[in-house]
Design an enzyme around this catalytic site. Structure first.
Site: not given
Length: 377
Positions: A212, A269
Protein backbone atom coordinates in the site's frame (compact mmCIF):
# COMPACT_ATOMS: atom_id res chain seq x y z
CA UNK A 1 -38.78 -8.75 17.79
CA UNK A 2 -35.22 -9.86 17.12
CA UNK A 3 -33.25 -10.82 20.18
CA UNK A 4 -30.03 -8.88 20.71
CA UNK A 5 -26.80 -10.69 19.97
CA UNK A 6 -25.54 -12.10 23.28
CA UNK A 7 -22.29 -10.63 24.51
CA UNK A 8 -19.41 -13.09 24.72
CA UNK A 9 -18.75 -14.31 28.23
CA UNK A 10 -15.11 -15.18 27.61
CA UNK A 11 -12.29 -12.76 27.14
CA UNK A 12 -8.59 -13.08 26.50
CA UNK A 13 -6.19 -12.29 29.31
CA UNK A 14 -4.15 -9.21 28.36
CA UNK A 15 -0.39 -8.97 28.56
CA UNK A 16 0.12 -6.73 31.55
CA UNK A 17 3.74 -5.71 30.92
CA UNK A 18 4.58 -4.58 27.38
CA UNK A 19 7.86 -3.29 25.96
CA UNK A 20 7.64 -1.04 22.90
CA UNK A 21 10.87 -0.82 20.91
CA UNK A 22 11.07 2.36 18.84
CA UNK A 23 9.99 5.86 19.90
CA UNK A 24 9.05 7.21 16.50
CA UNK A 25 5.54 8.46 15.80
CA UNK A 26 3.87 5.05 15.48
CA UNK A 27 5.84 3.47 18.31
CA UNK A 28 4.89 6.36 20.57
CA UNK A 29 1.23 6.10 19.53
CA UNK A 30 1.08 2.34 20.19
CA UNK A 31 2.80 2.80 23.54
CA UNK A 32 0.19 5.45 24.42
CA UNK A 33 -2.65 3.12 23.39
CA UNK A 34 -1.30 0.25 25.50
CA UNK A 35 -0.79 2.53 28.52
CA UNK A 36 -4.30 3.95 28.10
CA UNK A 37 -5.59 0.37 28.04
CA UNK A 38 -4.11 -0.10 31.50
CA UNK A 39 -0.93 -1.94 30.60
CA UNK A 40 2.45 -1.22 32.19
CA UNK A 41 4.46 0.04 29.25
CA UNK A 42 8.13 0.84 28.81
CA UNK A 43 9.11 2.60 25.58
CA UNK A 44 12.66 2.19 24.31
CA UNK A 45 14.08 5.33 22.72
CA UNK A 46 17.51 5.81 21.14
CA UNK A 47 17.72 9.44 22.18
CA UNK A 48 18.21 10.28 25.86
CA UNK A 49 16.49 13.66 25.53
CA UNK A 50 13.39 11.98 24.10
CA UNK A 51 13.27 9.46 26.94
CA UNK A 52 13.74 12.18 29.54
CA UNK A 53 11.02 14.37 28.02
CA UNK A 54 8.54 11.48 27.97
CA UNK A 55 9.25 10.66 31.60
CA UNK A 56 9.26 14.27 32.82
CA UNK A 57 6.88 16.18 30.57
CA UNK A 58 4.85 13.29 29.10
CA UNK A 59 5.60 14.44 25.55
CA UNK A 60 7.79 13.14 22.75
CA UNK A 61 9.61 16.29 21.55
CA UNK A 62 10.57 14.75 18.20
CA UNK A 63 7.32 13.04 17.23
CA UNK A 64 3.74 13.99 18.12
CA UNK A 65 5.14 16.78 20.25
CA UNK A 66 1.70 18.38 20.73
CA UNK A 67 0.09 15.16 21.95
CA UNK A 68 0.00 14.57 25.73
CA UNK A 69 1.08 11.04 26.65
CA UNK A 70 -0.21 8.93 29.55
CA UNK A 71 1.53 9.91 32.76
CA UNK A 72 2.43 6.31 33.62
CA UNK A 73 4.14 5.63 30.29
CA UNK A 74 7.84 5.23 30.97
CA UNK A 75 10.75 5.53 28.55
CA UNK A 76 14.36 4.38 28.65
CA UNK A 77 17.42 4.19 26.42
CA UNK A 78 18.49 0.93 28.05
CA UNK A 79 17.33 -2.03 25.94
CA UNK A 80 17.80 -4.52 28.77
CA UNK A 81 15.72 -2.38 31.11
CA UNK A 82 12.99 -1.93 28.50
CA UNK A 83 12.65 -5.68 28.01
CA UNK A 84 13.11 -6.78 31.61
CA UNK A 85 10.00 -8.66 32.72
CA UNK A 86 8.07 -7.92 29.52
CA UNK A 87 5.28 -10.37 28.76
CA UNK A 88 5.00 -9.09 25.18
CA UNK A 89 7.00 -6.88 22.83
CA UNK A 90 5.98 -4.41 20.14
CA UNK A 91 8.73 -3.49 17.68
CA UNK A 92 8.28 -0.31 15.63
CA UNK A 93 11.46 0.68 13.81
CA UNK A 94 12.21 1.59 10.15
CA UNK A 95 12.26 -1.40 7.80
CA UNK A 96 15.98 -1.03 7.20
CA UNK A 97 16.65 -1.34 10.94
CA UNK A 98 14.49 -4.37 11.75
CA UNK A 99 17.35 -6.84 11.37
CA UNK A 100 19.87 -4.94 13.49
CA UNK A 101 17.36 -4.01 16.19
CA UNK A 102 16.07 -7.60 16.32
CA UNK A 103 19.61 -8.81 16.90
CA UNK A 104 19.92 -6.33 19.78
CA UNK A 105 16.55 -7.35 21.22
CA UNK A 106 17.56 -11.02 21.03
CA UNK A 107 20.30 -10.45 23.61
CA UNK A 108 17.74 -9.38 26.22
CA UNK A 109 14.57 -11.11 25.01
CA UNK A 110 12.29 -12.43 27.76
CA UNK A 111 11.52 -16.13 27.41
CA UNK A 112 8.35 -16.96 25.45
CA UNK A 113 7.29 -13.33 24.95
CA UNK A 114 5.47 -12.85 21.62
CA UNK A 115 6.63 -9.99 19.38
CA UNK A 116 4.40 -7.81 17.22
CA UNK A 117 6.60 -6.38 14.45
CA UNK A 118 4.71 -3.26 13.40
CA UNK A 119 7.03 -2.28 10.56
CA UNK A 120 5.71 -2.45 7.00
CA UNK A 121 7.96 -3.57 4.18
CA UNK A 122 9.97 -6.22 2.39
CA UNK A 123 13.69 -6.57 2.96
CA UNK A 124 15.86 -5.71 -0.01
CA UNK A 125 17.91 -8.63 -1.30
CA UNK A 126 16.17 -11.37 0.66
CA UNK A 127 12.52 -10.66 -0.20
CA UNK A 128 11.61 -11.43 3.41
CA UNK A 129 8.66 -9.86 5.20
CA UNK A 130 9.47 -7.93 8.37
CA UNK A 131 8.38 -10.73 10.73
CA UNK A 132 10.57 -13.15 8.78
CA UNK A 133 13.55 -10.81 9.11
CA UNK A 134 12.95 -10.56 12.84
CA UNK A 135 12.55 -14.32 13.15
CA UNK A 136 16.01 -14.93 11.69
CA UNK A 137 17.53 -12.81 14.45
CA UNK A 138 15.22 -13.66 17.34
CA UNK A 139 14.97 -17.41 16.80
CA UNK A 140 11.74 -19.28 17.47
CA UNK A 141 9.86 -16.45 19.14
CA UNK A 142 6.17 -16.14 18.24
CA UNK A 143 5.88 -13.25 15.79
CA UNK A 144 2.95 -11.27 14.42
CA UNK A 145 1.97 -7.71 13.61
CA UNK A 146 -0.52 -4.92 14.30
CA UNK A 147 -1.54 -3.17 11.10
CA UNK A 148 -4.34 -1.08 9.65
CA UNK A 149 -5.53 2.38 8.59
CA UNK A 150 -3.80 4.30 11.34
CA UNK A 151 -2.24 7.74 11.32
CA UNK A 152 -0.12 7.91 14.45
CA UNK A 153 -1.25 11.33 15.62
CA UNK A 154 -4.96 10.54 15.33
CA UNK A 155 -4.42 7.25 17.17
CA UNK A 156 -2.48 8.91 19.98
CA UNK A 157 -5.13 11.63 20.33
CA UNK A 158 -7.81 8.98 20.84
CA UNK A 159 -9.74 9.32 17.61
CA UNK A 160 -11.68 6.08 16.97
CA UNK A 161 -9.24 3.74 15.24
CA UNK A 162 -9.38 0.10 14.15
CA UNK A 163 -6.47 -2.21 13.37
CA UNK A 164 -5.79 -5.88 12.72
CA UNK A 165 -3.72 -8.02 15.08
CA UNK A 166 -2.30 -10.89 13.03
CA UNK A 167 -0.45 -13.94 14.35
CA UNK A 168 -0.25 -17.48 12.95
CA UNK A 169 -2.70 -19.85 14.65
CA UNK A 170 -1.23 -23.20 15.58
CA UNK A 171 -3.14 -26.29 16.68
CA UNK A 172 -3.25 -25.15 20.31
CA UNK A 173 -4.52 -21.72 19.26
CA UNK A 174 -7.41 -23.32 17.35
CA UNK A 175 -8.36 -25.38 20.39
CA UNK A 176 -8.15 -22.43 22.75
CA UNK A 177 -8.26 -19.17 20.75
CA UNK A 178 -8.59 -17.04 23.89
CA UNK A 179 -5.03 -18.01 24.80
CA UNK A 180 -3.63 -17.20 21.35
CA UNK A 181 -1.12 -14.33 21.06
CA UNK A 182 -3.46 -12.56 18.61
CA UNK A 183 -6.38 -12.59 21.03
CA UNK A 184 -4.25 -11.61 24.00
CA UNK A 185 -2.61 -8.74 22.07
CA UNK A 186 -6.05 -7.56 20.92
CA UNK A 187 -7.26 -7.58 24.51
CA UNK A 188 -4.10 -5.80 25.67
CA UNK A 189 -4.52 -2.91 23.22
CA UNK A 190 -8.28 -2.37 23.37
CA UNK A 191 -9.52 1.00 24.62
CA UNK A 192 -12.67 3.07 24.18
CA UNK A 193 -11.15 4.44 20.97
CA UNK A 194 -8.81 1.68 19.73
CA UNK A 195 -10.64 -1.36 18.34
CA UNK A 196 -8.67 -4.48 17.45
CA UNK A 197 -9.62 -7.21 15.01
CA UNK A 198 -7.94 -10.64 14.90
CA UNK A 199 -6.44 -12.44 11.90
CA UNK A 200 -4.47 -15.64 11.40
CA UNK A 201 -3.27 -14.53 7.93
CA UNK A 202 0.04 -12.90 8.79
CA UNK A 203 1.31 -13.03 5.20
CA UNK A 204 -1.79 -11.32 3.81
CA UNK A 205 -1.66 -8.59 6.45
CA UNK A 206 2.05 -7.91 5.92
CA UNK A 207 1.77 -7.83 2.14
CA UNK A 208 -1.05 -5.31 2.41
CA UNK A 209 1.07 -3.09 4.64
CA UNK A 210 4.12 -3.24 2.37
CA UNK A 211 2.45 -2.74 -1.01
CA UNK A 212 0.00 0.00 0.00
CA UNK A 213 2.90 2.38 0.58
CA UNK A 214 4.05 1.99 -3.03
CA UNK A 215 0.51 2.51 -4.35
CA UNK A 216 0.23 5.64 -2.19
CA UNK A 217 3.30 7.09 -3.89
CA UNK A 218 1.61 6.41 -7.25
CA UNK A 219 -1.53 8.24 -6.11
CA UNK A 220 0.57 11.14 -4.87
CA UNK A 221 2.45 11.36 -8.14
CA UNK A 222 -0.79 11.57 -10.10
CA UNK A 223 -2.25 14.17 -7.73
CA UNK A 224 0.89 16.27 -7.90
CA UNK A 225 0.94 16.03 -11.68
CA UNK A 226 -2.55 17.54 -11.82
CA UNK A 227 -4.74 14.51 -12.40
CA UNK A 228 -8.08 14.26 -10.61
CA UNK A 229 -10.10 11.88 -8.45
CA UNK A 230 -10.95 9.41 -11.24
CA UNK A 231 -7.27 8.62 -11.59
CA UNK A 232 -6.72 8.14 -7.88
CA UNK A 233 -9.76 5.87 -7.56
CA UNK A 234 -8.49 3.72 -10.42
CA UNK A 235 -5.03 3.45 -8.89
CA UNK A 236 -6.42 2.50 -5.49
CA UNK A 237 -8.68 -0.18 -6.95
CA UNK A 238 -6.17 -1.70 -9.34
CA UNK A 239 -3.44 -1.32 -6.73
CA UNK A 240 -5.50 -3.41 -4.34
CA UNK A 241 -5.74 -6.08 -7.02
CA UNK A 242 -1.93 -6.12 -7.22
CA UNK A 243 -1.83 -6.55 -3.44
CA UNK A 244 -4.29 -9.46 -3.64
CA UNK A 245 -2.33 -11.28 -6.32
CA UNK A 246 0.99 -10.98 -4.48
CA UNK A 247 -0.55 -12.02 -1.15
CA UNK A 248 -2.17 -15.05 -2.74
CA UNK A 249 1.04 -16.06 -4.53
CA UNK A 250 2.87 -16.04 -1.18
CA UNK A 251 0.26 -18.08 0.69
CA UNK A 252 -1.97 -15.28 1.99
CA UNK A 253 -5.68 -14.85 1.37
CA UNK A 254 -7.28 -12.38 -1.04
CA UNK A 255 -10.00 -11.81 1.56
CA UNK A 256 -7.44 -10.39 3.98
CA UNK A 257 -6.51 -7.66 1.51
CA UNK A 258 -10.12 -6.45 1.48
CA UNK A 259 -9.92 -5.83 5.23
CA UNK A 260 -8.42 -3.18 7.47
CA UNK A 261 -4.78 -4.03 6.79
CA UNK A 262 -5.33 -3.94 3.02
CA UNK A 263 -8.22 -1.89 1.63
CA UNK A 264 -8.52 0.17 4.82
CA UNK A 265 -4.85 1.08 5.04
CA UNK A 266 -4.62 1.62 1.28
CA UNK A 267 -7.58 4.01 1.25
CA UNK A 268 -6.22 6.06 4.16
CA UNK A 269 -2.66 6.26 2.88
CA UNK A 270 -3.76 7.21 -0.65
CA UNK A 271 -6.12 9.94 0.53
CA UNK A 272 -4.04 12.35 2.57
CA UNK A 273 -0.63 14.01 2.50
CA UNK A 274 -0.44 13.17 6.21
CA UNK A 275 1.00 9.97 4.72
CA UNK A 276 4.67 10.49 3.92
CA UNK A 277 4.27 8.14 0.96
CA UNK A 278 1.44 10.18 -0.53
CA UNK A 279 3.27 13.40 0.29
CA UNK A 280 6.45 12.28 -1.45
CA UNK A 281 4.47 11.30 -4.54
CA UNK A 282 2.71 14.69 -4.64
CA UNK A 283 6.01 16.55 -4.46
CA UNK A 284 7.60 14.41 -7.16
CA UNK A 285 4.49 14.83 -9.32
CA UNK A 286 4.89 18.59 -9.05
CA UNK A 287 8.43 18.32 -10.34
CA UNK A 288 10.24 18.80 -7.03
CA UNK A 289 13.64 17.12 -7.06
CA UNK A 290 13.90 14.25 -4.57
CA UNK A 291 16.65 15.99 -2.61
CA UNK A 292 14.41 19.03 -2.14
CA UNK A 293 11.34 17.09 -0.97
CA UNK A 294 10.22 17.65 2.64
CA UNK A 295 12.21 20.92 2.57
CA UNK A 296 15.39 18.92 2.18
CA UNK A 297 14.91 17.06 5.48
CA UNK A 298 16.02 13.38 5.58
CA UNK A 299 12.51 11.92 5.93
CA UNK A 300 12.27 8.12 5.75
CA UNK A 301 9.53 7.09 3.30
CA UNK A 302 8.89 3.35 3.56
CA UNK A 303 7.25 3.07 0.14
CA UNK A 304 10.32 4.56 -1.48
CA UNK A 305 12.60 2.21 0.40
CA UNK A 306 10.44 -0.79 -0.48
CA UNK A 307 9.35 -0.12 -4.07
CA UNK A 308 12.29 -2.04 -5.54
CA UNK A 309 11.95 -4.96 -3.10
CA UNK A 310 8.20 -5.26 -3.77
CA UNK A 311 8.81 -5.35 -7.52
CA UNK A 312 11.69 -7.81 -7.21
CA UNK A 313 9.62 -10.16 -5.06
CA UNK A 314 6.66 -9.94 -7.46
CA UNK A 315 8.86 -10.84 -10.43
CA UNK A 316 10.36 -13.73 -8.47
CA UNK A 317 6.95 -15.31 -7.86
CA UNK A 318 5.58 -14.44 -11.30
CA UNK A 319 3.07 -11.76 -10.32
CA UNK A 320 2.41 -8.79 -12.62
CA UNK A 321 2.31 -5.49 -10.68
CA UNK A 322 2.35 -2.71 -13.29
CA UNK A 323 1.53 0.14 -10.88
CA UNK A 324 4.36 -0.82 -8.55
CA UNK A 325 6.64 -1.29 -11.57
CA UNK A 326 5.77 2.23 -12.70
CA UNK A 327 6.53 3.77 -9.32
CA UNK A 328 9.81 1.90 -9.07
CA UNK A 329 10.87 2.98 -12.58
CA UNK A 330 10.16 6.64 -11.79
CA UNK A 331 11.83 6.55 -8.36
CA UNK A 332 15.08 5.07 -9.65
CA UNK A 333 15.23 7.47 -12.60
CA UNK A 334 14.60 4.97 -15.40
CA UNK A 335 11.37 6.62 -16.52
CA UNK A 336 9.84 10.06 -16.88
CA UNK A 337 6.83 10.35 -14.60
CA UNK A 338 4.21 11.45 -17.13
CA UNK A 339 5.47 9.16 -19.89
CA UNK A 340 5.58 6.16 -17.55
CA UNK A 341 2.03 6.69 -16.35
CA UNK A 342 0.81 7.19 -19.92
CA UNK A 343 2.39 3.84 -20.76
CA UNK A 344 0.59 2.33 -17.76
CA UNK A 345 -2.77 3.63 -18.97
CA UNK A 346 -2.26 2.35 -22.51
CA UNK A 347 -1.28 -1.20 -21.63
CA UNK A 348 -3.29 -4.04 -23.23
CA UNK A 349 -6.98 -4.12 -22.33
CA UNK A 350 -7.70 -6.80 -19.72
CA UNK A 351 -10.72 -8.35 -18.06
CA UNK A 352 -11.34 -7.33 -14.47
CA UNK A 353 -12.59 -10.71 -13.24
CA UNK A 354 -9.42 -12.80 -13.48
CA UNK A 355 -11.52 -15.85 -14.38
CA UNK A 356 -12.22 -14.34 -17.82
CA UNK A 357 -8.50 -14.48 -18.64
CA UNK A 358 -8.88 -12.00 -21.48
CA UNK A 359 -6.32 -9.58 -22.94
CA UNK A 360 -6.44 -7.58 -26.17
CA UNK A 361 -4.33 -4.94 -27.82
CA UNK A 362 -5.06 -1.39 -26.73
CA UNK A 363 -5.95 0.66 -29.85
CA UNK A 364 -4.53 3.79 -28.21
CA UNK A 365 -1.08 2.34 -27.65
CA UNK A 366 1.89 3.99 -26.02
CA UNK A 367 3.47 6.97 -27.80
CA UNK A 368 6.61 6.33 -29.80
CA UNK A 369 9.65 6.06 -27.61
CA UNK A 370 7.68 5.05 -24.51
CA UNK A 371 8.03 1.41 -23.54
CA UNK A 372 5.38 -0.43 -21.54
CA UNK A 373 6.34 -0.24 -17.89
CA UNK A 374 7.35 -3.88 -17.50
CA UNK A 375 9.64 -3.58 -20.52
CA UNK A 376 11.34 -0.43 -19.26
CA UNK A 377 13.74 -2.20 -16.91
Amino acid sequence: MTSPVPLPRETAAPYERIAVIGAGAWGTALAAVAATAGRRVVLHARNAEVAEAINTHHRNPRYLSDVPLPADLRATTDMAAALAGAEAVIMVVPSGAVRSVSAEVARHMPRNAPVAVCTKGIEAGTGLLMTQVAEEELGHTTLGTISGPTFARETALGHPTAATVAFPFGYADRLNPMQSPAARFASSMSTASFRAYISDDLVGVEIGGAVKNVIAIACGMMTGAGFAENTRAALITRGMDEMKMLAEALGGRRETVTGLSGAGDLTLTCSSTTSRNMSLGVQLGRGVARAACFDGKPVVVEGEANAASVVTLARKVGVSMPICETVNAVLDGRADLRAAFHALWTQPIESEPRAMDLSLANPVGAPLGVLPVEAAQ
